[in-house]
Design a protein around this motif. Structure first.
Motif, mmCIF file in Angstrom:
data_model
loop_
_atom_site.group_PDB
_atom_site.id
_atom_site.type_symbol
_atom_site.label_atom_id
_atom_site.label_comp_id
_atom_site.label_asym_id
_atom_site.label_seq_id
_atom_site.Cartn_x
_atom_site.Cartn_y
_atom_site.Cartn_z
ATOM 1 N N ARG A 168 0.835 -1.204 0.000
ATOM 2 C CA ARG A 168 0.000 0.000 0.000
ATOM 3 C C ARG A 168 0.865 1.248 0.000
ATOM 4 O O ARG A 168 0.502 2.264 -0.608
ATOM 5 C CB ARG A 168 -0.933 -0.011 1.201
ATOM 6 C CG ARG A 168 -1.997 -1.090 1.130
ATOM 7 C CD ARG A 168 -2.884 -1.093 2.352
ATOM 8 N NE ARG A 168 -3.659 0.141 2.471
ATOM 9 C CZ ARG A 168 -4.485 0.395 3.478
ATOM 10 N NH1 ARG A 168 -4.620 -0.497 4.458
ATOM 11 N NH2 ARG A 168 -5.169 1.505 3.513
ATOM 12 N N ARG A 169 2.030 1.204 0.666
ATOM 13 C CA ARG A 169 2.926 2.365 0.664
ATOM 14 C C ARG A 169 3.449 2.644 -0.739
ATOM 15 O O ARG A 169 3.512 3.794 -1.176
ATOM 16 C CB ARG A 169 4.080 2.145 1.642
ATOM 17 C CG ARG A 169 3.698 2.358 3.103
ATOM 18 C CD ARG A 169 4.921 2.484 3.983
ATOM 19 N NE ARG A 169 5.675 1.233 4.068
ATOM 20 C CZ ARG A 169 5.458 0.296 4.976
ATOM 21 N NH1 ARG A 169 4.491 0.451 5.871
ATOM 22 N NH2 ARG A 169 6.197 -0.804 5.014
ATOM 23 N N GLY B 42 7.550 9.767 2.703
ATOM 24 C CA GLY B 42 6.400 10.294 1.994
ATOM 25 C C GLY B 42 6.722 11.288 0.882
ATOM 26 O O GLY B 42 5.841 11.695 0.131
ATOM 27 N N SER C 176 0.771 4.107 -2.773
ATOM 28 C CA SER C 176 0.572 5.506 -2.396
ATOM 29 C C SER C 176 1.609 6.411 -3.056
ATOM 30 O O SER C 176 1.289 7.519 -3.509
ATOM 31 C CB SER C 176 0.648 5.647 -0.874
ATOM 32 O OG SER C 176 0.581 7.000 -0.478
#
Length: 206
Positions: free
Chosen positions: A161-162, A198, A165
């Motif tokens: 999922r990271r 991020g 993203s």
């Protein structure tokens, strides 16, 4: 394709607008003036304004260096046209147009440009934010290299999922550029840098 109203140093022909890895059109007219830039910055940029900190990478048309700006007290990246292209007016126009178009794309996932100028030997350069870290390809390889006992890798798997993203941020950046008539013709995992947690930046537009 060169947008209507864009000109290079010598109003070069429109067919030279498509260059190594970058093509697009600007929302505003772009004018590259060699003499004006040289008069503004003067000779010896590395010696007078930026302190050389090392080579970060090189491509077919340019090199990227880490430099230190003592006025703002920060490290940044400096991209400069290859010496081998010195005297190639079309290459110089294309390099400068790349910077001018990219500067019109403010987005959190695209590199911010700080300055555009001409070195003492006549080569154009521009400076931009410095991103240190790995690229998206590294993250994908790490995901696939997980041990078999780590569980099934699905879209609900946290590491997967990271990565998804991160890729979604790339899609948003590309959507932003495409909406403004600019395409990245060299988009690949190695040109998607991952910095702080991020942080995603699409780089190497030309």
């Amino acid at each position: 394709r060169r947008a209507r109203g864009q000109v290079g140093f010598d109003n070069m022909a429109a067919e030279t607008a498509n260059f190594d890895g970058f093509s697009g059109k600007s929302t505003q007219p772009v004018a590259a003036d060699h003499d004006r830039l040289l008069a503004r910055h003067g000779p010896g940029i590395f010696g007078l304004r930026y302190q050389h900190r090392g080579l970060l990478g090189a491509g077919s048309t340019s090199e990227v260096f880490c430099v230190y700006d003592p006025l703002l007290r920060r490290e940044i990246a400096l991209k400069v046209m290859h010496t081998a292209l010195l005297g190639d007016q079309g290459a110089a126009d294309a390099f400068i147009e790349q910077a001018q178009i990219q500067a019109q794309l403010p987005h959190p996932n695209l590199s911010a440009l700080y300055d555009l100028g001409i070195l003492a030997d006549g080569r154009p350069y521009f400076t931009l934010d410095l991103i240190r870290g790995r690229h998206l390809g590294d993250a994908v390889e790490a995901l696939h290299a997980r041990p078999a006992n780590a569980g099934v890798q699905t879209m609900d798997d946290p590491p997967a999922r990271r990565v998804i993203s991160l890729f979604a941020q790339v899609c948003r950046a590309m959507g932003y550029a495409h909406a403004r008539g600019v395409i990245h013709r060299n988009l690949k995992p190695e040109n998607i840098m991952l910095g702080d947690p991020g942080e995603v930046r699409v780089v190497d537009w030309g």
